[in-house]
Scaffold this motif. Structure first.
Motif, PDB file in Angstrom:
ATOM      1  N   GLY A   1      33.952  56.106  -1.478  1.00 34.94           N
ATOM      2  CA  GLY A   1      34.307  54.787  -2.023  1.00 34.94           C
ATOM      3  C   GLY A   1      33.483  54.488  -3.257  1.00 34.94           C
ATOM      4  O   GLY A   1      32.659  53.585  -3.272  1.00 34.94           O
ATOM      5  N   PRO A   2      33.694  55.255  -4.336  1.00 35.30           N
ATOM      6  CA  PRO A   2      32.851  55.067  -5.530  1.00 35.30           C
ATOM      7  C   PRO A   2      33.222  53.817  -6.303  1.00 35.30           C
ATOM      8  O   PRO A   2      34.262  53.193  -6.057  1.00 35.30           O
ATOM      9  CB  PRO A   2      33.178  56.321  -6.363  1.00 35.30           C
ATOM     10  N   ALA A   3      32.387  53.474  -7.277  1.00 34.80           N
ATOM     11  CA  ALA A   3      32.708  52.374  -8.191  1.00 34.80           C
ATOM     12  C   ALA A   3      33.962  52.739  -8.978  1.00 34.80           C
ATOM     13  O   ALA A   3      34.238  53.921  -9.222  1.00 34.80           O
ATOM     14  CB  ALA A   3      31.533  52.122  -9.129  1.00 34.80           C
ATOM     15  N   PHE A   4      34.702  51.710  -9.405  1.00 39.44           N
ATOM     16  CA  PHE A   4      36.011  51.934 -10.037  1.00 39.44           C
ATOM     17  C   PHE A   4      35.875  52.480 -11.464  1.00 39.44           C
ATOM     18  O   PHE A   4      36.869  52.834 -12.089  1.00 39.44           O
ATOM     19  CB  PHE A   4      36.846  50.646 -10.062  1.00 39.44           C
ATOM     20  N   ILE A   5      34.656  52.532 -11.978  1.00 42.19           N
ATOM     21  CA  ILE A   5      34.417  53.055 -13.331  1.00 42.19           C
ATOM     22  C   ILE A   5      34.206  54.570 -13.315  1.00 42.19           C
ATOM     23  O   ILE A   5      33.932  55.166 -14.343  1.00 42.19           O
ATOM     24  CB  ILE A   5      33.180  52.398 -13.974  1.00 42.19           C
ATOM     25  N   ILE A   6      34.341  55.164 -12.150  1.00 40.75           N
ATOM     26  CA  ILE A   6      34.116  56.613 -12.002  1.00 40.75           C
ATOM     27  C   ILE A   6      35.023  57.396 -12.970  1.00 40.75           C
ATOM     28  O   ILE A   6      36.120  56.946 -13.280  1.00 40.75           O
ATOM     29  CB  ILE A   6      34.392  56.999 -10.523  1.00 40.75           C
ATOM     30  N   GLU A   7      34.561  58.556 -13.428  1.00 40.11           N
ATOM     31  CA  GLU A   7      35.348  59.351 -14.383  1.00 40.11           C
ATOM     32  C   GLU A   7      35.766  60.686 -13.754  1.00 40.11           C
ATOM     33  O   GLU A   7      35.208  61.113 -12.746  1.00 40.11           O
ATOM     34  CB  GLU A   7      34.511  59.628 -15.645  1.00 40.11           C
ATOM     35  N   GLU A   8      36.712  61.336 -14.429  1.00 40.45           N
ATOM     36  CA  GLU A   8      37.290  62.603 -13.917  1.00 40.45           C
ATOM     37  C   GLU A   8      36.219  63.635 -13.502  1.00 40.45           C
ATOM     38  O   GLU A   8      36.300  64.192 -12.401  1.00 40.45           O
ATOM     39  CB  GLU A   8      38.250  63.171 -14.974  1.00 40.45           C
ATOM     40  N   PRO A   9      35.201  63.914 -14.349  1.00 40.48           N
ATOM     41  CA  PRO A   9      34.222  64.925 -13.909  1.00 40.48           C
ATOM     42  C   PRO A   9      33.511  64.535 -12.614  1.00 40.48           C
ATOM     43  O   PRO A   9      33.204  65.401 -11.783  1.00 40.48           O
ATOM     44  CB  PRO A   9      33.214  64.989 -15.076  1.00 40.48           C
ATOM     45  N   HIS A  10      33.288  63.219 -12.417  1.00 36.61           N
ATOM     46  CA  HIS A  10      32.651  62.784 -11.163  1.00 36.61           C
ATOM     47  C   HIS A  10      33.570  63.059  -9.982  1.00 36.61           C
ATOM     48  O   HIS A  10      33.128  63.469  -8.909  1.00 36.61           O
ATOM     49  CB  HIS A  10      32.369  61.280 -11.187  1.00 36.61           C
ATOM     50  N   LEU A  11      34.872  62.799 -10.184  1.00 34.54           N
ATOM     51  CA  LEU A  11      35.823  63.022  -9.078  1.00 34.54           C
ATOM     52  C   LEU A  11      35.806  64.488  -8.667  1.00 34.54           C
ATOM     53  O   LEU A  11      35.848  64.836  -7.481  1.00 34.54           O
ATOM     54  CB  LEU A  11      37.241  62.605  -9.500  1.00 34.54           C
TER      55      LEU A  11
END
Ligand SMILES: Cc1ncc(COP(=O)(O)O)c(C=O)c1O
Length: 438
Positions: free
Chosen positions: A412-422
């Motif tokens: 449940g990450p923050a909504f600002i997460i980016e593709e590399p984090h995913l």
């Protein structure tokens, strides 16, 4: 040897990382290690950590109105109500009661439901139906109402009588896994439970529209919620939806109940309301519920720190940022992407029963045997070990389950997460699951 940490909180000693600071989607330990926060803490952070704009508003509210009794108005309380009404609350849920957290908010909602019926001349309606699997909080009443055996341990004999019906759990539906009649099964179960208890004794149904970490993002069959709303109306029960975990965009809609065509009588929120910038929760009741209680001269009592000016300032600014940056839409879009990555990683995994959830509330359920859905013994602490392994690799996931339900790992990450984090989150979770189940 158990590591001594400088702060032991709660008082039972356990090893815990020491976090020095947090920024964006990262936590930084005192040793300088970066941890990717794939769980937003306890599924709390939505705009990410360390936004100076929010801190600024909190500082101003603290300087201007340090503490004012909860029923009075202050600029930050006004700002929060305006933000809630502008972008979040439907017209029908605008009797607002602000608390200092989720448990307090659920407890207030339950009391309101009982008061509402008493005010209408039906004081016999004092039972609350809740569901197993669920989590509703840590007070005595909300612990009683939670379908969560692990969090009741040592308290069972002292809790209030419970009236619990099954939470839809499509994977493990008694009719068969993902059975086409699963919705009907759980709906009939609820109807029969109400009839056998006597609707005249029941004030409300309390439920999470999508079950949070206790069940690991359990999404009910699509016919469930509309039918449950109808049953509540048929028998005169209020519908209280606990969106402490799912509220404010987490599942890709402002509130999770909006995935279906229903509205509750009382909505409860917490965590995401201020995204971790302040301890705050909220109860939003219908005009009928609010005015009935009010006309009868009953109090909805506040906690001393309810609607604290600094917390209201934080929440108002977080909600404005979410609207400006369209973070709910981002949660929906990034959630779909993350789910696709997770399906690719785990759909054939011999020890993962399924990937589930909506938006940025996702989970995997780890099992000993994918075919039979046999679980690992509880004492193997499989999900704890997976969370520990992943943390060692620099990613924090949130373990879930109830003791009976296991082994859940939530994302449940923050909504600002980016593709590399995913991608990192998916890779590290796969590695951790492989290592623990090898
Ligand atoms: C669905 C739900 N309800 C209530 C609570 C309790 O909220 P709090 O821990 O803020 O008291 C939680 C916390 O995890 C939750 O997930």
């Amino acid at each position: 040897m158990e590591q001594q940490t400088r702060v032991n909180w709660p008082f039972l000693r356990r090893e815990s990382p020491e976090i020095q600071r947090a920024e964006g989607v990262y936590l930084y330990t005192s040793g300088g290690k970066a941890i990717l926060d794939a769980a937003g803490g306890a599924i709390v952070s939505n705009i990410g950590h360390g936004r100076a704009r929010v801190a600024q508003r909190v500082a101003e509210a603290t300087a201007d109105c340090t503490y004012v009794v909860p029923p009075w108005t202050t600029p930050s309380r006004q700002a929060l109500v305006e933000a809630l009404e502008a972008n979040w609350l439907p017209e029908g849920l605008r009797r607002i009661h602000i608390t200092s957290g989720g448990s307090e908010a659920v407890e207030a909602a339950v009391k309101m439901a009982i008061q509402y019926h008493a005010a209408r001349g039906e004081p016999g309606r004092r039972q609350i139906i809740s569901r197993s699997v669920s989590y509703h909080g840590t007070t005595m009443a909300t612990t009683s109402l939670s379908g969560h055996p692990a969090r009741k341990r040592g308290l069972e004999h002292a809790l209030c009588a419970e009236f619990i019906v099954p939470t839809p759990y499509p994977l493990r539906c008694p009719l068969g896994s993902h059975h086409p009649d699963a919705g009907r099964f759980y709906i009939e179960n609820l109807r029969n439970a109400i009839l056998s208890e006597g609707p005249e004794n029941i004030a409300a149904l309390l439920a999470e529209p999508i079950t949070g970490s206790s069940g690991g993002a359990l999404v009910p069959p699509d016919d469930y919620w509309v039918a449950v709303r109808d049953i509540c109306d048929e028998f005169g029960l209020l519908l209280i939806l606990d969106e402490v975990m799912t509220g404010f965009g987490r599942t890709g809609k402002p509130f999770a109940y909006q995935h279906w065509d229903i509205e509750p009588d009382i909505l409860v929120s917490g965590k995401g309301l201020a995204g971790g910038y302040a301890p705050i929760g909220g109860v939003y009741a219908s005009e009928t519920v609010g005015s009935t209680i009010q006309k009868a001269g009953m109090n909805v009592m506040f906690h001393t720190f309810g609607a604290h000016p600094a917390a209201c300032a934080a929440a108002a600014e977080v909600l404005n940022i979410m609207a400006e940056e369209q973070l709910v839409e981002q949660a929906a879009r990034k959630g779909q992407r993350l789910k696709r990555l997770m399906h690719e990683a785990f759909d054939q995994h011999p020890h993962v029963a399924e990937v589930r959830g909506r938006g940025l509330l996702l989970a995997i359920e780890v099992v000993k045997n994918r075919e039979t859905l046999e679980t690992y013994p509880e004492q193997h602490a499989v999900s704890d070990r997976i969370v520990g392994k992943a943390l060692g690799k620099g990613v924090f996931f949130y373990g879930g389950g109830t003791g009976d339900v296991r082994d859940i790992v939530c994302i449940g990450p923050a909504f600002i997460i980016e593709e590399p984090h995913l991608q990192t989150m998916t890779e590290i979770l796969l590695e951790a699951v492989n290592e623990v189940t090898a």
